[in-house]
Design a protein around this motif. Sequence first.
Motif, mmCIF file in Angstrom:
data_model
loop_
_atom_site.group_PDB
_atom_site.id
_atom_site.type_symbol
_atom_site.label_atom_id
_atom_site.label_comp_id
_atom_site.label_asym_id
_atom_site.label_seq_id
_atom_site.Cartn_x
_atom_site.Cartn_y
_atom_site.Cartn_z
ATOM 1 N N TYR A 36 0.838 -1.198 0.000
ATOM 2 C CA TYR A 36 0.000 0.000 0.000
ATOM 3 C C TYR A 36 0.873 1.248 0.000
ATOM 4 N N ALA A 37 1.912 1.256 0.832
ATOM 5 C CA ALA A 37 2.777 2.433 0.952
ATOM 6 C C ALA A 37 3.520 2.714 -0.352
ATOM 7 N N LYS A 38 4.026 1.666 -0.996
ATOM 8 C CA LYS A 38 4.780 1.858 -2.240
ATOM 9 C C LYS A 38 3.941 2.519 -3.316
ATOM 10 N N TYR A 39 2.664 2.184 -3.348
ATOM 11 C CA TYR A 39 1.780 2.737 -4.371
ATOM 12 C C TYR A 39 1.006 3.949 -3.860
ATOM 13 N N GLU A 40 1.462 4.482 -2.704
ATOM 14 C CA GLU A 40 0.886 5.681 -2.109
ATOM 15 C C GLU A 40 -0.617 5.560 -1.889
ATOM 16 N N ILE A 41 -1.022 4.371 -1.461
ATOM 17 C CA ILE A 41 -2.419 4.130 -1.089
ATOM 18 C C ILE A 41 -2.431 4.094 0.431
ATOM 19 N N PHE A 42 -2.596 5.249 1.047
ATOM 20 C CA PHE A 42 -2.452 5.356 2.493
ATOM 21 C C PHE A 42 -3.759 5.139 3.255
ATOM 22 N N ARG B 46 -6.608 -1.260 14.403
ATOM 23 C CA ARG B 46 -6.352 -1.015 12.983
ATOM 24 C C ARG B 46 -5.195 -0.035 12.857
ATOM 25 N N LEU B 47 -4.434 -0.176 11.791
ATOM 26 C CA LEU B 47 -3.350 0.768 11.548
ATOM 27 C C LEU B 47 -3.228 1.051 10.072
ATOM 28 N N LYS B 48 -2.582 2.174 9.778
ATOM 29 C CA LYS B 48 -2.332 2.554 8.390
ATOM 30 C C LYS B 48 -0.995 3.273 8.303
ATOM 31 N N VAL B 49 -0.478 3.412 7.103
ATOM 32 C CA VAL B 49 0.781 4.103 6.860
ATOM 33 C C VAL B 49 0.517 5.601 6.775
ATOM 34 N N LEU B 50 1.287 6.376 7.534
ATOM 35 C CA LEU B 50 1.215 7.835 7.445
ATOM 36 C C LEU B 50 2.302 8.400 6.547
ATOM 37 N N GLU B 51 3.528 7.858 6.689
ATOM 38 C CA GLU B 51 4.675 8.326 5.896
ATOM 39 C C GLU B 51 5.491 7.124 5.454
ATOM 40 N N TYR B 52 6.091 7.260 4.273
ATOM 41 C CA TYR B 52 6.917 6.176 3.748
ATOM 42 C C TYR B 52 7.983 6.780 2.851
ATOM 43 N N SER B 53 9.258 6.438 3.134
ATOM 44 C CA SER B 53 10.371 6.890 2.292
ATOM 45 C C SER B 53 11.463 5.827 2.325
ATOM 46 N N ASP B 54 12.598 6.128 1.722
ATOM 47 C CA ASP B 54 13.714 5.175 1.686
ATOM 48 C C ASP B 54 14.289 4.888 3.064
ATOM 49 N N THR B 55 14.146 5.822 3.981
ATOM 50 C CA THR B 55 14.768 5.665 5.302
ATOM 51 C C THR B 55 13.773 5.756 6.462
ATOM 52 N N ASN B 56 12.471 5.748 6.163
ATOM 53 C CA ASN B 56 11.502 6.037 7.215
ATOM 54 C C ASN B 56 10.142 5.430 6.882
#
Length: 129
Positions: free
Chosen positions: A49-55, A66-76
Motif C-alpha cells: 500500500y505504501a509503495k503505491y501511495e495508497i495510504f 487497525r493501523l495505516k501508513v502515514l509516511e513512507y520513504s527510503d529511510t523512514n
Amino acid sequence: MKKKILICGIFTLTCFPCISETIDSIFNSVPLYIFPHLSESNRLDLLDYAKYEIFEPNIETSFGGRLKVLEYSDTNITLAFNNDYHWNLQVDFTENNDTLYIITKRFMSEDDTLTFNHTYDKEWTQLKY
C-alpha cells in the motif's frame, strides 16, 4: 571534464553512507518482541500500500486494532494506530557509518503527548544512550 566527474563520484560515495538494506527489508526484520502488532504477511501488505501511495486502506493488527501508513520513504516509515498512537522506524548512521534503527513511539491524548525513542543496532540489540 572526466576527472571532475570521477572526483565528484568518489566524493559522493565516500561522504554519504549507502543504505544496503531497504526500509522494506528492515521493517520486515523487526523482531516480534519489538513490534508484535503485525504478521509478516500483513507487513508485506502494508508496504505494498505504501509503495503505491495508497495510504487509506488499513490493516487489522494482531491485537484487534487497525493501523495505516502515514509516511513512507527510503529511510523512514510511520504507522498510525487508531490515530492516537504513532510508531516510526527510521534508519540513521553513526559518525563511523554504522547503521542504527530508531523506533519512536508516540502516544497522544487530548491533554498530552508521550514520546519514547529506542535505538537498535543491525542485530536488533537495544543501545543505551
